[in-house]
Design an enzyme around this catalytic site. Sequence first.
Site, PDB file in Angstrom:
ATOM      1  N   THR A  90      21.279  11.291  66.491  1.00  0.00           N
ATOM      2  CA  THR A  90      20.201  10.457  65.949  1.00  0.00           C
ATOM      3  C   THR A  90      19.310  10.055  67.114  1.00  0.00           C
ATOM      4  O   THR A  90      19.740   9.287  67.993  1.00  0.00           O
ATOM      5  CB  THR A  90      20.780   9.196  65.274  1.00  0.00           C
ATOM      6  OG1 THR A  90      21.656   9.612  64.231  1.00  0.00           O
ATOM      7  CG2 THR A  90      19.673   8.334  64.693  1.00  0.00           C
ATOM      8  N   LYS A 108      15.771   9.969  58.279  1.00  0.00           N
ATOM      9  CA  LYS A 108      16.945   9.117  58.537  1.00  0.00           C
ATOM     10  C   LYS A 108      16.501   7.720  58.958  1.00  0.00           C
ATOM     11  O   LYS A 108      17.014   6.710  58.484  1.00  0.00           O
ATOM     12  CB  LYS A 108      17.840   9.744  59.612  1.00  0.00           C
ATOM     13  CG  LYS A 108      19.022   8.823  59.961  1.00  0.00           C
ATOM     14  CD  LYS A 108      20.024   9.473  60.858  1.00  0.00           C
ATOM     15  CE  LYS A 108      20.948   8.408  61.435  1.00  0.00           C
ATOM     16  NZ  LYS A 108      22.148   8.144  60.698  1.00  0.00           N
ATOM     17  N   LYS A 134      20.518   0.275  67.059  1.00  0.00           N
ATOM     18  CA  LYS A 134      19.976   1.478  67.710  1.00  0.00           C
ATOM     19  C   LYS A 134      18.946   2.159  66.813  1.00  0.00           C
ATOM     20  O   LYS A 134      17.844   2.492  67.246  1.00  0.00           O
ATOM     21  CB  LYS A 134      21.117   2.455  68.017  1.00  0.00           C
ATOM     22  CG  LYS A 134      20.607   3.769  68.573  1.00  0.00           C
ATOM     23  CD  LYS A 134      21.578   4.918  68.479  1.00  0.00           C
ATOM     24  CE  LYS A 134      20.796   6.219  68.639  1.00  0.00           C
ATOM     25  NZ  LYS A 134      21.617   7.407  68.626  1.00  0.00           N
TER      26      LYS A 134
HETATM   27  P1  NAD Z   1      29.826   9.158  70.946  1.00  0.00           P
HETATM   28  O1  NAD Z   1      29.266   8.384  72.080  1.00  0.00           O
HETATM   29  O2  NAD Z   1      31.177   8.838  70.410  1.00  0.00           O
HETATM   30  O3  NAD Z   1      29.853  10.736  71.326  1.00  0.00           O
HETATM   31  C1  NAD Z   1      28.835  11.391  72.049  1.00  0.00           C
HETATM   32  C2  NAD Z   1      29.507  12.399  72.981  1.00  0.00           C
HETATM   33  O4  NAD Z   1      28.491  13.205  73.616  1.00  0.00           O
HETATM   34  C3  NAD Z   1      30.303  11.727  74.113  1.00  0.00           C
HETATM   35  O5  NAD Z   1      31.648  12.163  74.066  1.00  0.00           O
HETATM   36  C4  NAD Z   1      29.595  12.207  75.381  1.00  0.00           C
HETATM   37  O6  NAD Z   1      30.453  12.380  76.477  1.00  0.00           O
HETATM   38  C5  NAD Z   1      28.995  13.516  74.906  1.00  0.00           C
HETATM   39  N1  NAD Z   1      27.910  14.034  75.737  1.00  0.00           N
HETATM   40  C6  NAD Z   1      26.807  13.391  76.204  1.00  0.00           C
HETATM   41  N2  NAD Z   1      26.034  14.237  76.931  1.00  0.00           N
HETATM   42  C7  NAD Z   1      26.656  15.464  76.897  1.00  0.00           C
HETATM   43  C8  NAD Z   1      26.342  16.748  77.426  1.00  0.00           C
HETATM   44  N3  NAD Z   1      25.257  16.989  78.151  1.00  0.00           N
HETATM   45  N4  NAD Z   1      27.206  17.771  77.188  1.00  0.00           N
HETATM   46  C9  NAD Z   1      28.335  17.560  76.465  1.00  0.00           C
HETATM   47  N5  NAD Z   1      28.683  16.359  75.932  1.00  0.00           N
HETATM   48  C10 NAD Z   1      27.842  15.328  76.144  1.00  0.00           C
HETATM   49  O7  NAD Z   1      28.738   9.076  69.777  1.00  0.00           O
HETATM   50  P2  NAD Z   1      28.982   9.309  68.197  1.00  0.00           P
HETATM   51  O8  NAD Z   1      29.412   8.046  67.550  1.00  0.00           O
HETATM   52  O9  NAD Z   1      29.769  10.569  68.021  1.00  0.00           O
HETATM   53  O10 NAD Z   1      27.463   9.543  67.736  1.00  0.00           O
HETATM   54  C11 NAD Z   1      26.752  10.705  68.091  1.00  0.00           C
HETATM   55  C12 NAD Z   1      25.366  10.616  67.475  1.00  0.00           C
HETATM   56  O11 NAD Z   1      25.483  10.512  66.049  1.00  0.00           O
HETATM   57  C13 NAD Z   1      24.559   9.392  67.933  1.00  0.00           C
HETATM   58  O12 NAD Z   1      23.214   9.772  68.101  1.00  0.00           O
HETATM   59  C14 NAD Z   1      24.737   8.406  66.786  1.00  0.00           C
HETATM   60  O13 NAD Z   1      23.643   7.505  66.679  1.00  0.00           O
HETATM   61  C15 NAD Z   1      24.822   9.344  65.600  1.00  0.00           C
HETATM   62  N6  NAD Z   1      25.556   8.828  64.446  1.00  0.00           N
HETATM   63  C16 NAD Z   1      26.739   8.160  64.631  1.00  0.00           C
HETATM   64  C17 NAD Z   1      27.428   7.680  63.518  1.00  0.00           C
HETATM   65  C18 NAD Z   1      28.750   6.941  63.689  1.00  0.00           C
HETATM   66  O14 NAD Z   1      29.216   6.342  62.716  1.00  0.00           O
HETATM   67  N7  NAD Z   1      29.373   6.986  64.873  1.00  0.00           N
HETATM   68  C19 NAD Z   1      26.910   7.869  62.230  1.00  0.00           C
HETATM   69  C20 NAD Z   1      25.726   8.580  62.072  1.00  0.00           C
HETATM   70  C21 NAD Z   1      25.067   9.057  63.186  1.00  0.00           C
END
Ligand code: NAD
Length: 306
Positions: free
Chosen positions: A100, A175, A250
């Site tokens: 997102t 979204k 966010k």
């Molecule tokens: P998170 O922080 O748990 O996971 C993100 C992962 O990306 C981390 O493990 C990080 O190390 C990895 N990362 C960052 N840069 C990287 C790179 N260059 N190469 C490889 N890995 C890399 O976040 P999340 O909760 O999984 O959310 C991910 C996205 O989805 C966000 O943008 C969030 O806003 C969105 N989202 C989250 C939810 C939720 O409920 N958690 C729901 C809808 C949308």
Amino acid sequence: MTGRIAFLGLGHMGLPMAANLAAAGHDVRVFDVVPAARDAARERGLAVAESGADAAAGAAVVFTMFPEGAHVLSAYRGDDAAVGLLAAAASGTLFVDCSTIAVDDARAAHALAEAAGHRSLDAPVSGGVVGAENGTLAFMVGGAASDLDEVRPLLEAMGARIVHCGGAGLGQAAKMCNNMILGVSQIVVAEAFVLGERLGLAPEALYDVAAHASGQCWALTVNCPVPDIVPTSPASHDYRPGFAGALMAKDLGLAERAIAETGVEARMGLLAREIYKAFASGPGAGQDFSGVIHSIRSESAARGVS
Ligand code: NAD
């Protein structure tokens, strides 16, 4: 759809999404910059690549699921420490970013991919970690319809609903606009309950009226902010998310940025951003966003109203 799939970003969302792709029989190679995330992927039986570039090389489709737009852009471009995903991938690879991020970052990512000879989609999701685990996410997709058709079977392995919202960045736009409606409506539902309480109105009575009248909305009938009215609501489970306050703050920050860029008169959206930002600066970060009712109660009390 054939060919290997790279899945990068194995956090709360990405790991179960990648696991669902693999469980559906696809050839998936994953990577995360954090070693513990790679270990968790191995424990789920996923094939872990040496680096992001290693996963992208030879992949037909590259999924990314990162925290912010800056992560997506720097991973696409590469930096001193890592080869960029765009440079590592074979020409014409389809990049699908499920993070997102802001609409303008998504459009910048599309432009970078196109300039490097690739194709791309923005495909943010809703449905949270539960939806990611159960394969019931909703995907909001921006980009070419033909590219979406190509990855539709992959999205179906991770989600239950897929909507093509238009061209580059419009999945993110959809979204963000939806979450602005949700964020504002959750606040006003909470305000109405607190106002009703102060006037001596039982929350059950307000619910019985509003749930069957023109005040009816998801923030009331599914995510009721008062406990023990809707048994399945986060409020009835100690405000466990659900959708965490930090994520709502966010997403409304992304809306704030788009509002500033477009000059749209969106006072309610901006006010909601301020309210969730304050809520998420304390324990609200990890609570369901309907817990914003606590802020409304405590600020009402601070004004000397009991
Ligand atoms: P998170 O922080 O748990 O996971 C993100 C992962 O990306 C981390 O493990 C990080 O190390 C990895 N990362 C960052 N840069 C990287 C790179 N260059 N190469 C490889 N890995 C890399 O976040 P999340 O909760 O999984 O959310 C991910 C996205 O989805 C966000 O943008 C969030 O806003 C969105 N989202 C989250 C939810 C939720 O409920 N958690 C729901 C809808 C949308």
